[in-house]
Design an enzyme around this catalytic site. Structure first.
Site, PDB file in Angstrom:
ATOM      1  N   MET A 286     -35.908 -51.424  48.215  1.00 24.63           N
ATOM      2  CA  MET A 286     -34.670 -50.625  48.370  1.00 24.63           C
ATOM      3  C   MET A 286     -33.441 -51.518  48.292  1.00 24.63           C
ATOM      4  O   MET A 286     -32.498 -51.394  49.088  1.00 24.63           O
ATOM      5  CB  MET A 286     -34.708 -49.851  49.701  1.00 24.63           C
ATOM      6  CG  MET A 286     -35.813 -48.802  49.737  1.00 24.63           C
ATOM      7  SD  MET A 286     -36.102 -48.081  51.362  1.00 24.63           S
ATOM      8  CE  MET A 286     -37.180 -49.314  52.119  1.00 24.63           C
TER       9      MET A 286
ATOM     10  N   ASP B 120     -44.099 -37.516  48.247  1.00 26.06           N
ATOM     11  CA  ASP B 120     -42.715 -37.965  48.178  1.00 26.06           C
ATOM     12  C   ASP B 120     -42.276 -38.207  46.735  1.00 26.06           C
ATOM     13  O   ASP B 120     -43.015 -37.986  45.781  1.00 26.06           O
ATOM     14  CB  ASP B 120     -42.491 -39.203  49.063  1.00 26.06           C
ATOM     15  CG  ASP B 120     -43.237 -40.438  48.583  1.00 26.06           C
ATOM     16  OD1 ASP B 120     -43.597 -40.503  47.394  1.00 26.06           O
ATOM     17  OD2 ASP B 120     -43.446 -41.367  49.396  1.00 26.06           O
TER      18      ASP B 120
ATOM     19  N   LYS C 170     -37.433 -38.111  49.167  1.00 28.46           N
ATOM     20  CA  LYS C 170     -36.159 -38.598  49.687  1.00 28.46           C
ATOM     21  C   LYS C 170     -35.626 -39.683  48.771  1.00 28.46           C
ATOM     22  O   LYS C 170     -36.389 -40.508  48.257  1.00 28.46           O
ATOM     23  CB  LYS C 170     -36.334 -39.169  51.095  1.00 28.46           C
ATOM     24  CG  LYS C 170     -36.635 -38.123  52.149  1.00 28.46           C
ATOM     25  CD  LYS C 170     -36.746 -38.718  53.528  1.00 28.46           C
ATOM     26  CE  LYS C 170     -38.129 -39.246  53.798  1.00 28.46           C
ATOM     27  NZ  LYS C 170     -38.326 -39.639  55.198  1.00 28.46           N
TER      28      LYS C 170
END
Length: 460
Positions: free
Chosen positions: A381, A246, A268
């Site tokens: 996040m 990732d 992503k």
């Protein structure tokens, strides 16, 4: 990589040594027990007989001429007269040779690495000529690990190479065979000099060779520092046929993997899912069913906001063998690097990892529980919702004066630590121009990061 170590076959190769002092003798000793043709010139006079190896050729007491250098592959020059060394170097290069002028990198085409010689197996350590003593120390450390009988293992492999290739035409099947051979009893027997028994064991393995079932390892890569990979993660990476990684896995970690492993990027970012999650899972299944050893490499720990649990479920549902290798989660690594104790007897009796990005249509975090005092929050996040997160915590009762910190690229050379208060968190993130992965920390212990930053600046 600043230097490239190439292996040069020595069968029928011509090696020329020029000089008679200890540096020249050291080069001479390298080639005396090889199949190379060695020519030795000593224009400064012959060395003492006691210093000369018994198997050394008789030195010619003159400088080499152009015809002496014809066909030479490597030429080593160890002379005090650099003008003479330059002249011989010009002649050698004109003859097509590569030249090494001892202790003169600027005059050399290559440097001699520190070598571990096990006959069929040769290991080299090079520093580009900048730190030869360091290279020798590294060589000594490696040499102590390698068994003395390693040459027997490699020799047996060379003898059986054509047989294996003929009976197992599939490349991946051959790779599996050699891995079993080199990691099992056959290699142990060969290393002990029990060659006949080792050959029988290798042939037995070869007769049993069959296509191997694929497997998936879901591996945590940690926060980005390759030295924080676990030993198990490193071993699995180096055995992988396919690496599906990732966005949070840096090149420094990927460099620890097998060079010939296939790498598939499925990174992503918020609002930009280059490969949807269901397609990632389908890709993992397809590669495993093709007989490959698949590593799904994820930043941090795969089971901490990494969707590793979903991938584990998908592999089990598909009947694919799957294993999980935990990693150092980003919250632990970033907090440690920034000097933030997640728990502290005086300031934080609890710690919670929370994501600011709820699943669309999912349940929001319980902000009233998260806003309690003496409690550290590690918020994943959260940079896009820093202001909103701070507002919800304060509305739930958390004081706006609560210490807060932002750690970007935690544990990496370009780490940044920003400190402030909860009521400043939104502005702090907006003004930081963050480009790397970042975590937010809220709680009394976040104040320790300011002390850590102050100490780091003072030390600098």
């Amino acid at each position: 990589m600043r230097v490239f170590l190439a292996s040069i076959p020595l069968e029928a190769a011509k090696i020329v040594i020029v000089g008679a002092g200890e540096p020249a003798l050291a080069k001479l000793r390298l080639f005396l027990n090889t199949p190379a043709e060695v020519a030795w010139f000593a224009p400064d006079g012959a060395p003492d007989r006691i210093e000369t190896p018994l198997t050394a050729p008789t030195p010619l007491l003159r400088a080499p001429e152009a015809e002496d250098l014809a066909g030479a592959r490597l030429v080593f020059i160890a002379l005090g007269d650099l003008d003479q060394a330059r002249r011989i170097g010009v002649l050698a290069r004109a003859a097509g040779a590569q030249v090494n002028v001892v202790d003169q990198p600027a005059l050399s085409d290559f440097q001699t690495p520190a070598l571990i010689d096990r006959d069929e197996v040769v290991v080299g350590v090079a520093t580009g000529g900048s730190a030869p003593i360091l290279a020798r120390d590294i060589r000594t450390a490696i040499e102590g690990v390698l068994p003395a009988g390693l040459a027997h293992v490699a020799r047996l492999a060379r003898e059986l190479r054509d047989t294996v290739k003929a009976s197992t035409p599939d490349f991946m099947a051959r790779r599996r065979f050699w891995e079993k051979a080199f990691r099992g009893p056959a290699a142990t027997l060969a290393a002990e000099g029990r060659t006949a028994e080792a050959r029988r064991e290798m042939l037995r393995l070869l007769n049993l060779a069959a296509p191997e079932q694929g497997v998936v390892h879901i591996v945590g890569a940690g926060p980005g520092d390759p030295e924080l990979l676990t030993l198990k993660a490193l071993r699995v990476l180096q055995d992988a046929d396919v690496i599906i990684h990732d966005r949070l896995v840096p090149e420094a970690v990927l460099e620890r993997a097998r060079r010939d492993a296939k790498r598939l990027y499925v990174g992503k970012a918020r609002g930009d899912h280059s490969v949807p999650q269901d397609q990632i899972e389908a890709l993992m299944i397809a590669e495993a069913r093709a007989g490959h050893r698949v590593v799904r490499l994820k930043g941090g720990d795969p089971f901490v906001f990494g969707r590793g649990g979903e991938e584990l479920e998908a592999m089990r549902a598909a009947g694919v063998p799957v294993f999980v290798v935990p990693g150092v989660t980003a919250a632990l690594a970033c907090a440690a690097s920034a000097g933030i104790p997640l728990t502290h007897r005086d300031h934080a009796q609890a710690v919670t990892f929370v994501t600011a990005q709820a699943k669309p249509g999912g349940v929001e975090a319980d902000w009233s529980r998260l806003a309690g005092p003496n409690h550290t929050l590690a918020i994943y996040m959260g940079t896009d919702r820093a202001e909103e997160t701070a507002a919800r915590l304060m509305a739930a009762g958390r004081s706006g004066a609560t210490p807060a910190a932002v750690v970007e690229n935690g544990g990496r050379p370009d780490e940044r630590v920003l400190t402030g208060r909860l009521n400043e968190l939104g502005a702090m993130v907006r003004g930081a121009n963050l480009t790397g992965p970042a975590l937010l920390f809220v709680g009394e212990t976040a104040a320790f990061s300011a002390t850590q930053a102050h100490l780091s600046e003072a030390a600098a």
